[in-house]
Write a protein that holds these residues in place. Structure first.
Motif, short mmCIF file in Angstrom:
data_model
loop_
_atom_site.label_atom_id
_atom_site.label_comp_id
_atom_site.label_asym_id
_atom_site.label_seq_id
_atom_site.Cartn_x
_atom_site.Cartn_y
_atom_site.Cartn_z
N VAL A 45 0.83 -1.19 0.00
CA VAL A 45 0.00 0.00 0.00
C VAL A 45 0.87 1.25 0.00
N ALA A 46 0.34 2.32 -0.60
CA ALA A 46 0.98 3.64 -0.54
C ALA A 46 0.06 4.57 0.25
N TYR A 47 0.65 5.35 1.15
CA TYR A 47 -0.13 6.28 1.98
C TYR A 47 0.54 7.65 1.84
N TYR A 48 -0.07 8.53 1.05
CA TYR A 48 0.52 9.84 0.74
C TYR A 48 -0.36 10.95 1.34
N THR A 49 0.27 11.95 1.91
CA THR A 49 -0.46 13.12 2.39
C THR A 49 0.00 14.35 1.62
N LEU A 50 -0.94 14.92 0.87
CA LEU A 50 -0.68 16.17 0.14
C LEU A 50 -1.05 17.35 1.03
N VAL A 51 -0.09 18.23 1.29
CA VAL A 51 -0.36 19.50 1.96
C VAL A 51 -0.25 20.58 0.90
N ARG A 52 -1.30 21.34 0.70
CA ARG A 52 -1.29 22.32 -0.38
C ARG A 52 -0.57 23.59 0.06
N VAL A 53 0.71 23.43 0.35
CA VAL A 53 1.58 24.55 0.70
C VAL A 53 2.95 24.30 0.07
N ALA A 383 -0.27 7.12 -6.42
CA ALA A 383 -0.50 8.13 -5.37
C ALA A 383 0.15 9.45 -5.72
N GLU A 384 1.38 9.40 -6.23
CA GLU A 384 2.08 10.65 -6.56
C GLU A 384 1.40 11.36 -7.73
N THR A 385 1.01 10.61 -8.75
CA THR A 385 0.34 11.22 -9.91
C THR A 385 -0.95 11.91 -9.48
N LEU A 386 -1.73 11.24 -8.65
CA LEU A 386 -2.99 11.85 -8.18
C LEU A 386 -2.73 13.08 -7.32
N ALA A 387 -1.72 13.01 -6.46
CA ALA A 387 -1.42 14.13 -5.58
C ALA A 387 -0.99 15.37 -6.37
#
Length: 441
Positions: A45-53, A383-387
């Motif tokens: 599984v990949a667990y990515y958190t995008l912070v829009r900063v 995950a990276e592409t979506l983020a």
């Protein structure tokens, strides 16, 4: 869950799907969005958190580079899991963790066995709500950032991009790179209190999107997220960014590199972004490979046949605010710099005049679509592409919207884009030559 429930439970709509996996999302009452993508990767599984900063948000003069610095600080631990314990606990469960910062985003990544998900969700929720570090630790990390700056800008291409942004922008924060201005980085050790405020301003649930991709039980993960993130409170600061005035005249800058290196040409045009104009963003995603790709006439002429150029690439990236459509050319011989620039300008002008090969354009559209699909074979890349696609608008379905628009573009629409934006008065040109080449007779 502290009284916080879930407001939304719906599949994200898309106009014409290119994304090959089922995608659903949930939004907590505190604003945290969670995106679920199940795909056949047994036990992974990949667990990515995008912070829009990102560097875009560094509006205070003299404080560039803090988004990137804070990426470093996020690995300094909490009271419950100090830095060494944090890393040790994750490694014991086979978890690989890192992060990156860019113009508009900071992304925290975990690649792990599915069985480690409860640990990841708990520790990541703890880090985002309870990060703690001392002034001494903060100051030590600023020195690491200074070292990273010097390492990055020992690369001629990185230096050219720094110069290009500085020349092309006069007001908007895209003027500085993700690293920030060197003078600002040197002042970071004295800005401990500012760093604490930066965390409070932007690391808020409504400014984050969590992506869970791979092999997992959706209901179990959702329950974990509700348990550990549900009490997270606060709203991200609403910023008013300075608007970049229109460029009226071509700008030029030459970089004289201190050691021997190959000559380079970087040219950027002010253009709209994915965050402001979907159609213009699609046009730029398409024009890059159409003009500079390995199947383009320009590539065949300058790289393969005449061998004046060793490589050429479009450097366009999708952003929240209007930024640049730009390209980088590395020459085989410094003496051909002017001729190569002139030939590329002619190719751009031909597009603006409507001289486009419809069949080749269709091939590029097809190649972009299937190239994307070929890259979506692992949870991490998904995950990276979506983020990255979600960053400009916050919409996890933005990828489908962008590729749908790319597929719909017609030759005359690309020509219209080029006539409006790819004009001399709207461009900034940076050239670079090496010392040894300059000293030759």
């Amino acid at each position: 869950m502290g009284g916080l429930g879930l407001l939304l439970a719906a599949a994200t709509p898309s106009p014409s799907k290119v994304f090959p996996y089922p995608l659903t999302s949930e939004t907590l009452e505190n604003g945290l969005k969670v995106v679920f993508v199940r795909m056949p990767t047994p036990g992974l599984v990949a667990y990515y958190t995008l912070v829009r900063v990102g560097s875009r948000n560094e509006v205070e003069p003299g404080h560039s580079g803090f988004a990137h610095l804070f990426e470093h600080m996020m690995f300094r631990g909490t009271k419950k899991y100090p830095a060494e314990a944090w890393e040790t606990r994750l490694k014991a469960r086979g978890v690989d963790s890192t992060a990156f910062t860019w113009n508009d985003q900071t992304v925290y990544t975990f690649i792990a066995p599915t069985e480690a998900l409860p640990t990841i969700v708990e520790m990541e929720a703890d880090r985002f709500q309870n990060l703690t570090y001392t002034k001494q630790v903060f100051q030590t990390e600023t020195k690491a950032v200074l070292g990273e700056y010097h390492k990055n800008y020992a690369n001629p291409t990185e230096k050219m991009e720094e110069v290009l942004l500085d020349q092309a922008f006069s007001r908007h924060t895209y003027k500085h790179s993700t690293m920030g201005f060197l003078a600002d980085i040197r002042k970071m050790p004295a800005r401990f209190e500012y760093g604490l405020r930066f965390f409070q301003r932007f690391y808020r649930p409504d400014n984050c999107v969590v992506f869970v991709v791979g092999d997992f039980d959706r209901s179990r993960v959702l329950a974990l997220v509700r348990k550990h993130y549900g009490s997270w409170q606060g709203k991200a600061e609403e910023q008013r960014l300075p608007e970049e005035p229109p460029q009226r005249k071509e700008r030029r800058r030459h970089v004289a590199w201190e050691t021997d290196t190959q000559a380079r040409l970087m040219v950027g045009y002010h253009t709209p972004s994915l965050g402001t104009d979907l159609k213009a963003a699609a046009a730029q995603n398409l024009l890059g490979p159409y003009l500079f790709g390995e199947n383009s006439p320009l590539y065949r002429e300058l790289v393969l046949d005449r061998q004046l150029v060793e490589s050429m690439h479009s450097q366009y990236v999708d952003t929240r605010d209007p930024r640049l459509f730009y390209f980088l050319v590395t020459l085989s011989t410094e003496g051909h710099l002017a001729a190569v620039e002139k030939r590329i300008a002619k190719a751009v002008a031909e597009v603006a005049s409507g001289k486009l090969d419809a069949r080749r354009l269709a091939d590029v559209q097809s190649n972009l679509r299937y190239g994307l699909l070929m890259g979506l074979e692992a949870p991490a890349t998904v995950a990276e592409t979506l983020a990255l696609a979600a960053t400009p608008t916050g919409d996890p379905g933005a990828l489908d919207a962008l590729y749908d628009q790319i597929a719909r573009l017609r030759p005359e629409e690309l020509a219209a884009f080029a006539r409006r934006y790819l004009v001399p008065e709207n461009r900034t040109v940076v050239t670079l030559t090496g010392a040894a080449r300059r000293s030759r007779p």
